[in-house]
Design a protein around this motif. Sequence first.
Motif, PDB file in Angstrom:
ATOM      1  N   PHE A  51       0.870  -1.167   0.000  1.00  0.00           N
ATOM      2  CA  PHE A  51       0.000   0.000   0.000  1.00  0.00           C
ATOM      3  C   PHE A  51       0.912   1.224   0.000  1.00  0.00           C
ATOM      4  O   PHE A  51       1.570   1.508   0.993  1.00  0.00           O
ATOM      5  N   THR A  52       0.952   1.929  -1.117  1.00  0.00           N
ATOM      6  CA  THR A  52       1.859   3.066  -1.249  1.00  0.00           C
ATOM      7  C   THR A  52       1.222   4.332  -0.685  1.00  0.00           C
ATOM      8  O   THR A  52       0.007   4.426  -0.570  1.00  0.00           O
ATOM      9  N   ASP A  53       2.061   5.305  -0.346  1.00  0.00           N
ATOM     10  CA  ASP A  53       1.540   6.570   0.184  1.00  0.00           C
ATOM     11  C   ASP A  53       2.054   7.778  -0.592  1.00  0.00           C
ATOM     12  O   ASP A  53       1.726   8.901  -0.268  1.00  0.00           O
ATOM     13  N   TYR A  54       2.838   7.554  -1.627  1.00  0.00           N
ATOM     14  CA  TYR A  54       3.433   8.651  -2.395  1.00  0.00           C
ATOM     15  C   TYR A  54       3.112   8.440  -3.870  1.00  0.00           C
ATOM     16  O   TYR A  54       3.273   7.339  -4.409  1.00  0.00           O
ATOM     17  N   ASN A  55       2.665   9.481  -4.535  1.00  0.00           N
ATOM     18  CA  ASN A  55       2.314   9.390  -5.945  1.00  0.00           C
ATOM     19  C   ASN A  55       3.572   9.483  -6.801  1.00  0.00           C
ATOM     20  O   ASN A  55       4.245  10.518  -6.800  1.00  0.00           O
ATOM     21  N   LEU A  56       3.887   8.443  -7.534  1.00  0.00           N
ATOM     22  CA  LEU A  56       5.075   8.440  -8.385  1.00  0.00           C
ATOM     23  C   LEU A  56       4.916   9.348  -9.601  1.00  0.00           C
ATOM     24  O   LEU A  56       5.893   9.848 -10.143  1.00  0.00           O
ATOM     25  N   VAL A  57       3.697   9.551 -10.023  1.00  0.00           N
ATOM     26  CA  VAL A  57       3.417  10.444 -11.136  1.00  0.00           C
ATOM     27  C   VAL A  57       3.383  11.867 -10.585  1.00  0.00           C
ATOM     28  O   VAL A  57       2.772  12.109  -9.545  1.00  0.00           O
ATOM     29  N   PRO A  58       4.030  12.824 -11.238  1.00  0.00           N
ATOM     30  CA  PRO A  58       4.077  14.190 -10.687  1.00  0.00           C
ATOM     31  C   PRO A  58       2.746  14.929 -10.820  1.00  0.00           C
ATOM     32  O   PRO A  58       2.661  15.992 -11.414  1.00  0.00           O
ATOM     33  N   ALA A  59       1.705  14.331 -10.271  1.00  0.00           N
ATOM     34  CA  ALA A  59       0.376  14.953 -10.278  1.00  0.00           C
ATOM     35  C   ALA A  59      -0.130  14.992  -8.841  1.00  0.00           C
ATOM     36  O   ALA A  59       0.231  14.146  -8.031  1.00  0.00           O
ATOM     37  N   PRO A  60      -0.960  15.966  -8.502  1.00  0.00           N
ATOM     38  CA  PRO A  60      -1.487  16.035  -7.139  1.00  0.00           C
ATOM     39  C   PRO A  60      -2.324  14.798  -6.806  1.00  0.00           C
ATOM     40  O   PRO A  60      -2.999  14.236  -7.670  1.00  0.00           O
ATOM     41  N   SER A  73      -6.165  16.442  -2.391  1.00  0.00           N
ATOM     42  CA  SER A  73      -5.931  16.164  -0.972  1.00  0.00           C
ATOM     43  C   SER A  73      -5.050  17.211  -0.309  1.00  0.00           C
ATOM     44  O   SER A  73      -5.019  17.299   0.911  1.00  0.00           O
ATOM     45  N   ASN A  74      -4.312  17.974  -1.109  1.00  0.00           N
ATOM     46  CA  ASN A  74      -3.386  18.978  -0.585  1.00  0.00           C
ATOM     47  C   ASN A  74      -2.340  18.341   0.336  1.00  0.00           C
ATOM     48  O   ASN A  74      -1.926  18.929   1.317  1.00  0.00           O
ATOM     49  N   ARG A  75      -1.947  17.121   0.029  1.00  0.00           N
ATOM     50  CA  ARG A  75      -0.956  16.376   0.812  1.00  0.00           C
ATOM     51  C   ARG A  75       0.056  15.747  -0.139  1.00  0.00           C
ATOM     52  O   ARG A  75      -0.317  15.213  -1.185  1.00  0.00           O
ATOM     53  N   PRO A  76       1.334  15.746   0.239  1.00  0.00           N
ATOM     54  CA  PRO A  76       2.326  15.073  -0.604  1.00  0.00           C
ATOM     55  C   PRO A  76       2.270  13.553  -0.446  1.00  0.00           C
ATOM     56  O   PRO A  76       2.649  12.818  -1.350  1.00  0.00           O
ATOM     57  N   VAL A  77       1.791  13.091   0.717  1.00  0.00           N
ATOM     58  CA  VAL A  77       1.628  11.651   0.956  1.00  0.00           C
ATOM     59  C   VAL A  77       0.282  11.423   1.639  1.00  0.00           C
ATOM     60  O   VAL A  77      -0.177  12.257   2.411  1.00  0.00           O
ATOM     61  N   ILE A  78      -0.352  10.314   1.322  1.00  0.00           N
ATOM     62  CA  ILE A  78      -1.615   9.943   1.960  1.00  0.00           C
ATOM     63  C   ILE A  78      -1.816   8.445   1.760  1.00  0.00           C
ATOM     64  O   ILE A  78      -1.524   7.906   0.691  1.00  0.00           O
ATOM     65  N   GLY A  79      -2.267   7.780   2.797  1.00  0.00           N
ATOM     66  CA  GLY A  79      -2.474   6.333   2.739  1.00  0.00           C
ATOM     67  C   GLY A  79      -3.844   5.966   2.197  1.00  0.00           C
ATOM     68  O   GLY A  79      -4.602   6.805   1.723  1.00  0.00           O
ATOM     69  N   SER A  80      -4.144   4.681   2.294  1.00  0.00           N
ATOM     70  CA  SER A  80      -5.415   4.149   1.796  1.00  0.00           C
ATOM     71  C   SER A  80      -6.250   3.615   2.942  1.00  0.00           C
ATOM     72  O   SER A  80      -5.774   3.482   4.061  1.00  0.00           O
ATOM     73  N   ALA A  81      -7.493   3.268   2.625  1.00  0.00           N
ATOM     74  CA  ALA A  81      -8.397   2.710   3.625  1.00  0.00           C
ATOM     75  C   ALA A  81      -9.034   1.440   3.081  1.00  0.00           C
ATOM     76  O   ALA A  81      -9.466   1.398   1.931  1.00  0.00           O
ATOM     77  N   VAL A  82      -9.074   0.417   3.932  1.00  0.00           N
ATOM     78  CA  VAL A  82      -9.718  -0.852   3.601  1.00  0.00           C
ATOM     79  C   VAL A  82     -10.819  -1.060   4.630  1.00  0.00           C
ATOM     80  O   VAL A  82     -10.581  -0.935   5.834  1.00  0.00           O
ATOM     81  N   GLY A  83     -12.014  -1.385   4.178  1.00  0.00           N
ATOM     82  CA  GLY A  83     -13.153  -1.535   5.069  1.00  0.00           C
ATOM     83  C   GLY A  83     -13.113  -2.816   5.890  1.00  0.00           C
ATOM     84  O   GLY A  83     -12.135  -3.557   5.910  1.00  0.00           O
ATOM     85  N   HIS A  84     -14.229  -3.079   6.567  1.00  0.00           N
ATOM     86  CA  HIS A  84     -14.384  -4.270   7.391  1.00  0.00           C
ATOM     87  C   HIS A  84     -14.712  -5.475   6.516  1.00  0.00           C
ATOM     88  O   HIS A  84     -15.302  -5.342   5.442  1.00  0.00           O
ATOM     89  N   ASN A  85     -14.328  -6.673   6.994  1.00  0.00           N
ATOM     90  CA  ASN A  85     -14.707  -7.943   6.371  1.00  0.00           C
ATOM     91  C   ASN A  85     -14.252  -8.051   4.914  1.00  0.00           C
ATOM     92  O   ASN A  85     -14.958  -8.589   4.075  1.00  0.00           O
ATOM     93  N   CYS A  86     -13.075  -7.536   4.600  1.00  0.00           N
ATOM     94  CA  CYS A  86     -12.521  -7.620   3.246  1.00  0.00           C
ATOM     95  C   CYS A  86     -11.548  -8.785   3.147  1.00  0.00           C
ATOM     96  O   CYS A  86     -10.937  -9.197   4.138  1.00  0.00           O
ATOM     97  N   TYR A  95      -2.482   2.080  -4.868  1.00  0.00           N
ATOM     98  CA  TYR A  95      -2.018   3.460  -5.001  1.00  0.00           C
ATOM     99  C   TYR A  95      -2.443   4.285  -3.788  1.00  0.00           C
ATOM    100  O   TYR A  95      -3.353   3.905  -3.058  1.00  0.00           O
ATOM    101  N   PRO A  96      -1.836   5.453  -3.603  1.00  0.00           N
ATOM    102  CA  PRO A  96      -2.213   6.328  -2.481  1.00  0.00           C
ATOM    103  C   PRO A  96      -3.667   6.783  -2.562  1.00  0.00           C
ATOM    104  O   PRO A  96      -4.218   6.923  -3.651  1.00  0.00           O
ATOM    105  N   ALA A  97      -4.257   7.000  -1.398  1.00  0.00           N
ATOM    106  CA  ALA A  97      -5.594   7.593  -1.255  1.00  0.00           C
ATOM    107  C   ALA A  97      -6.704   6.756  -1.875  1.00  0.00           C
ATOM    108  O   ALA A  97      -7.742   7.291  -2.244  1.00  0.00           O
ATOM    109  N   ARG A  98      -6.518   5.459  -1.971  1.00  0.00           N
ATOM    110  CA  ARG A  98      -7.573   4.598  -2.508  1.00  0.00           C
ATOM    111  C   ARG A  98      -8.408   4.043  -1.363  1.00  0.00           C
ATOM    112  O   ARG A  98      -7.905   3.769  -0.277  1.00  0.00           O
TER     113      ARG A  98
END
Length: 150
Positions: A51-60, A73-86, A95-98
Amino acid sequence: MLSVIGDGTFLPFRAALFMTTIMENSMIAQNTCLQMCVVGRNTFIGAGSTFTDYNLVPAPIRALDGKDGLSLSNRPVIGSAVGHNCRLGAGLIVYPARTIESDVVLAASKDRRVIDKNIRYEDSDHHKFKSANLHKRLYPPIKDDNLESW
């Protein structure tokens, strides 16, 4: 490092966490790396997933907002979220922010190795299985127009 692990969670050898929260009774398989993530209860993440937290493509980085849309997101790094019972198969790259909604099953395949978009319950791979009825939807979304978002 700087992570919170819920009761009954299983972390085997070489699982790496950084600023991640894992809720109770989940399992993160070996050689898995989660950075700045939140993982719901009773969830399994397969071996060798990243689970990455940094966008390799130079896009926000854009993330899901409170109105169910994508916003900057106005963040250089952001993690992801996985729900319950997955149930997530081995070798996935997220990818980041998924966001992966609750009750989703993802099987890694040549068609789905990289998760570059949000995954809803309707996109879950278990719908393709003969025994799809065995994986019940335990956490349907709450639809309330009066809920406020952050």
